[in-house]
Design an enzyme around this catalytic site. Structure first.
Site, PDB file in Angstrom:
ATOM      1  CB  SER A 106      -1.056  -0.031   1.364  1.00 36.88           C
ATOM      2  OG  SER A 106      -1.594  -1.272   1.345  1.00 36.88           O
TER       3      SER A 106
HETATM    4  N1  SAH Z   1       0.544  -5.506   4.268  1.00 40.21           N
HETATM    5  C1  SAH Z   1       1.256  -5.800   3.221  1.00 40.21           C
HETATM    6  C2  SAH Z   1       0.405  -5.591   1.915  1.00 40.21           C
HETATM    7  C3  SAH Z   1       0.252  -6.851   1.214  1.00 40.21           C
HETATM    8  S1  SAH Z   1      -1.063  -6.729  -0.032  1.00 40.21           S
HETATM    9  C4  SAH Z   1       2.664  -5.347   2.780  1.00 40.21           C
HETATM   10  O1  SAH Z   1       2.927  -4.271   3.718  1.00 40.21           O
HETATM   11  O2  SAH Z   1       3.294  -5.677   1.990  1.00 40.21           O
HETATM   12  C5  SAH Z   1      -2.413  -7.664   0.708  1.00 40.21           C
HETATM   13  C6  SAH Z   1      -2.093  -9.044   0.895  1.00 40.21           C
HETATM   14  O3  SAH Z   1      -3.046  -9.954   1.348  1.00 40.21           O
HETATM   15  C7  SAH Z   1      -1.748 -10.054   0.087  1.00 40.21           C
HETATM   16  O4  SAH Z   1      -0.340 -10.420  -0.027  1.00 40.21           O
HETATM   17  C8  SAH Z   1      -2.659 -11.154  -0.219  1.00 40.21           C
HETATM   18  O5  SAH Z   1      -2.110 -12.384  -0.610  1.00 40.21           O
HETATM   19  C9  SAH Z   1      -3.121 -11.257   1.377  1.00 40.21           C
HETATM   20  N2  SAH Z   1      -4.251 -11.896   1.376  1.00 40.21           N
HETATM   21  C10 SAH Z   1      -5.584 -11.931   0.764  1.00 40.21           C
HETATM   22  N3  SAH Z   1      -6.227 -12.545   1.287  1.00 40.21           N
HETATM   23  C11 SAH Z   1      -5.838 -13.105   2.464  1.00 40.21           C
HETATM   24  C12 SAH Z   1      -6.303 -13.853   3.425  1.00 40.21           C
HETATM   25  N4  SAH Z   1      -7.485 -14.636   3.572  1.00 40.21           N
HETATM   26  N5  SAH Z   1      -5.344 -14.254   4.553  1.00 40.21           N
HETATM   27  C13 SAH Z   1      -4.203 -13.659   4.486  1.00 40.21           C
HETATM   28  N6  SAH Z   1      -3.712 -12.960   3.565  1.00 40.21           N
HETATM   29  C14 SAH Z   1      -4.440 -12.547   2.620  1.00 40.21           C
END
Ligand code: SAH
Length: 266
Positions: A106
């Site tokens: 993000s």
């Molecule tokens: N906070 C992260 C942002 C990652 S984007 C950072 O700093 O990089 C959001 C992430 O949520 C993705 O990697 C995606 O695979 C994950 N995601 C989506 N649904 C999910 C679920 N049910 N459980 C765990 N992770 C999930």
């Protein structure tokens, strides 16, 4: 493969390159060697990561973010170490960036905003330091950047990721930072993580149609969920859910754009 940026050229003199577990590439070795001979000054704008972070924090403050702990945490985590070397020079711009497997990290503004909302939770109202704050569950570890920021504002961070490739990447990214209060979990975050409950806050980096019941169940009284959820016409908004003694209180805030929350692991 050269994955680590040589950006910023000042890193070796700051000692931040020490403790890396990846084998040094010839390019990285060259930078390190020259840095040890003379105090290397950054070559041109954008090469000094500390200065770039300070500029980023100034922008965040100008955008209205004000919690000192959040601004300090944003200024302290080296975002460029979490993205691909080709993107390192954009790491301190207010932009989301790809992290592989179709996912994105993000924008700094959104990360800071969500953490500021978390720290405004009733459960955290009296806390003035990370040590006094409880346990936070992050849904969607991605590259691990937000977990590293959260580690500076909370006592304990549990972060869960459903994609094995990103869980492993976050582990690699975070290992050299040695954050004993961050626990990375591989699994479906839609189920929360009952073993770590109750949480003072749950923060989601992926948006679904609704906030799963498990999250509300695993939240402490006085705790807060900050998550993107689908609102009208397929749009997403941030939702803040406070768990109070007599039930939950929900508030929908601004529109956001997050990757989808998906069930199961892959
Ligand atoms: N906070 C992260 C942002 C990652 S984007 C950072 O700093 O990089 C959001 C992430 O949520 C993705 O990697 C995606 O695979 C994950 N995601 C989506 N649904 C999910 C679920 N049910 N459980 C765990 N992770 C999930």
């Amino acid at each position: 493969m050269t994955r680590r940026p040589t950006f910023p050229a000042t890193l070796p003199t700051q000692g931040a390159a020490a403790g890396r577990t990846r084998p040094a590439t010839p390019a990285a070795t060259a930078v390190r060697a020259s840095a040890s001979v003379a105090a290397v000054r950054p070559q041109g704008l954008g090469l000094d990561s500390q200065a770039a972070r300070e500029r980023m924090v100034q922008k965040l403050a100008a955008q209205g973010l004000s919690h000192p702990d959040v601004l300090a945490a944003m200024g302290g985590v080296q975002r460029h170490l979490f993205v691909d070397s080709a993107l390192a020079n954009q790491a301190y711009e207010d932009t989301s960036l790809p992290i592989g497997l179709g996912q994105t990290i993000s924008k700094p503004n959104v990360v800071a905003r969500m953490i500021e909302l978390v720290l405004a939770a009733p459960a955290f109202a009296q806390a003035t330091s990370a040590a006094q704050r409880g346990r936070i569950l992050e849904i969607g570890t991605g590259c691990g950047y937000q977990a590293a920021v959260l580690a500076r504002v909370a006592r304990e961070v549990y972060s869960i990721e459903r994609l094995r490739g990103l869980h492993d990447k976050a582990r690699d990214n975070l290992r050299p930072m040695r954050l004993p209060n961050v626990h990375l979990l591989f699994g479906d975050g839609m189920l929360g993580y009952a073993r770590g409950a109750p949480y003072s806050a749950i923060i989601a980096a992926a948006g679904g149609e609704a906030v799963p019941d498990a999250w509300i169940e695993q939240l402490a009284i006085g705790g807060r969920i900050v998550a993107p959820v689908q609102s009208t016409a397929g749009r997403q908004s941030l939702v803040v859910i406070d768990k109070l003694t007599h039930g939950v209180q929900k508030a929908f805030l601004e529109a956001v754009q997050f990757v989808p929350l998906k069930s199961g692991i892959a």
